[in-house]
Design a protein around this motif. Structure first.
Motif, PDB file in Angstrom:
ATOM      1  N   GLY A  14       1.301   6.119   4.492  1.00  0.00           N
ATOM      2  CA  GLY A  14       2.542   6.849   4.619  1.00  0.00           C
ATOM      3  C   GLY A  14       2.337   8.347   4.634  1.00  0.00           C
ATOM      4  O   GLY A  14       1.220   8.848   4.495  1.00  0.00           O
ATOM      5  N   PHE A  40       5.325   3.766   4.543  1.00  0.00           N
ATOM      6  CA  PHE A  40       6.287   4.440   3.677  1.00  0.00           C
ATOM      7  C   PHE A  40       6.415   5.915   4.041  1.00  0.00           C
ATOM      8  O   PHE A  40       5.562   6.469   4.735  1.00  0.00           O
ATOM      9  CB  PHE A  40       5.900   4.305   2.199  1.00  0.00           C
ATOM     10  CG  PHE A  40       4.603   4.969   1.853  1.00  0.00           C
ATOM     11  CD1 PHE A  40       4.568   6.276   1.392  1.00  0.00           C
ATOM     12  CD2 PHE A  40       3.403   4.290   2.004  1.00  0.00           C
ATOM     13  CE1 PHE A  40       3.357   6.897   1.082  1.00  0.00           C
ATOM     14  CE2 PHE A  40       2.196   4.894   1.686  1.00  0.00           C
ATOM     15  CZ  PHE A  40       2.175   6.197   1.228  1.00  0.00           C
ATOM     16  N   TYR A  62       8.811  -1.464   4.979  1.00  0.00           N
ATOM     17  CA  TYR A  62       8.916  -0.001   4.997  1.00  0.00           C
ATOM     18  C   TYR A  62       9.612   0.431   3.718  1.00  0.00           C
ATOM     19  O   TYR A  62      10.649  -0.114   3.343  1.00  0.00           O
ATOM     20  CB  TYR A  62       9.721   0.473   6.215  1.00  0.00           C
ATOM     21  CG  TYR A  62      10.220   1.902   6.067  1.00  0.00           C
ATOM     22  CD1 TYR A  62       9.330   2.967   6.098  1.00  0.00           C
ATOM     23  CD2 TYR A  62      11.570   2.177   5.858  1.00  0.00           C
ATOM     24  CE1 TYR A  62       9.771   4.268   5.939  1.00  0.00           C
ATOM     25  CE2 TYR A  62      12.015   3.478   5.698  1.00  0.00           C
ATOM     26  CZ  TYR A  62      11.114   4.517   5.734  1.00  0.00           C
ATOM     27  OH  TYR A  62      11.548   5.802   5.565  1.00  0.00           O
ATOM     28  N   PHE A  63       9.023   1.404   3.024  1.00  0.00           N
ATOM     29  CA  PHE A  63       9.589   1.921   1.789  1.00  0.00           C
ATOM     30  C   PHE A  63       9.829   3.418   1.939  1.00  0.00           C
ATOM     31  O   PHE A  63       9.063   4.105   2.599  1.00  0.00           O
ATOM     32  CB  PHE A  63       8.625   1.699   0.606  1.00  0.00           C
ATOM     33  CG  PHE A  63       8.279   0.259   0.392  1.00  0.00           C
ATOM     34  CD1 PHE A  63       9.126  -0.582  -0.320  1.00  0.00           C
ATOM     35  CD2 PHE A  63       7.104  -0.267   0.912  1.00  0.00           C
ATOM     36  CE1 PHE A  63       8.807  -1.918  -0.513  1.00  0.00           C
ATOM     37  CE2 PHE A  63       6.774  -1.598   0.724  1.00  0.00           C
ATOM     38  CZ  PHE A  63       7.624  -2.422   0.008  1.00  0.00           C
ATOM     39  N   HIS A  64      10.892   3.889   1.301  1.00  0.00           N
ATOM     40  CA  HIS A  64      11.160   5.327   1.271  1.00  0.00           C
ATOM     41  C   HIS A  64      11.302   5.762  -0.177  1.00  0.00           C
ATOM     42  O   HIS A  64      11.947   5.103  -0.988  1.00  0.00           O
ATOM     43  CB  HIS A  64      12.437   5.694   2.030  1.00  0.00           C
ATOM     44  CG  HIS A  64      12.769   7.144   1.861  1.00  0.00           C
ATOM     45  ND1 HIS A  64      12.057   8.138   2.485  1.00  0.00           N
ATOM     46  CD2 HIS A  64      13.680   7.765   1.076  1.00  0.00           C
ATOM     47  CE1 HIS A  64      12.528   9.314   2.104  1.00  0.00           C
ATOM     48  NE2 HIS A  64      13.515   9.115   1.263  1.00  0.00           N
TER      49      HIS A  64
END
Length: 154
Positions: A14, A40, A62-64
């Motif tokens: 990320g 991410f 997908y991470f935020h």
């Protein structure tokens, strides 16, 4: 043939405070091709990009995270944080042994990783480049290097 995920390991990749959303799409496409387990962002969010032609953001988790602190608290158990940064303390990618379970973190092209991210990275890696590279290209090089090396450390 049964795949043993503990033996194979995993990796995520990320960007912290990415500068341009187009670079995210290209990085996610490379991540999908290179076998990333997840992707991410920290700070700036991902927005749908034409450059993500394989729709990787829908094909893998997908991470935020709003802040680096939030991201760091959610590192997968047993994963090593590998910061990609041109820093005097960074190891050369050419001789780096990639951890079996790790998360690669790239910074924005104009500012790099935050000081906190550099301090909390278990490893810092860099590679030779005559000029500055686009963040998606840098991330793709790191993932290719991982896939081309057959041995992993812890």
């Amino acid at each position: 043939m049964k795949i043993d995920n503990l033996e194979q390991g995993f990796f995520g990749i990320g960007i912290q405070n990415g500068k341009t959303p187009e670079n995210l799409g290209v990085l996610w496409r490379s991540a999908q091709n290179m076998g990333a387990s997840f992707i991410f962002t920290i700070g700036n969010r991902y927005a749908k990009q034409a450059s993500d032609t394989h729709k990787a953001v829908g094909a893998m988790p997908y991470f935020h995270y709003d802040t680096f602190e939030d991201f760091y608290l959610h590192l997968p158990k047993g994963a090593m944080l590998v910061g990609v940064e041109h820093d005097e303390k960074a190891e050369p990618l050419e001789t780096f042994v990639h951890p079996r379970r790790c998360v690669y973190l790239l910074g924005a092209e104009d500012h790099g990783l935050s000081n906190e991210a550099i301090k909390k990275s278990h490893f810092l890696v860099k590679f030779k480049s005559r000029l500055s590279l686009n963040v998606s290209v840098a991330g793709s090089i790191v993932m290719y290097d991982r896939s081309s090396k057959s041995e992993f450390s812890t």
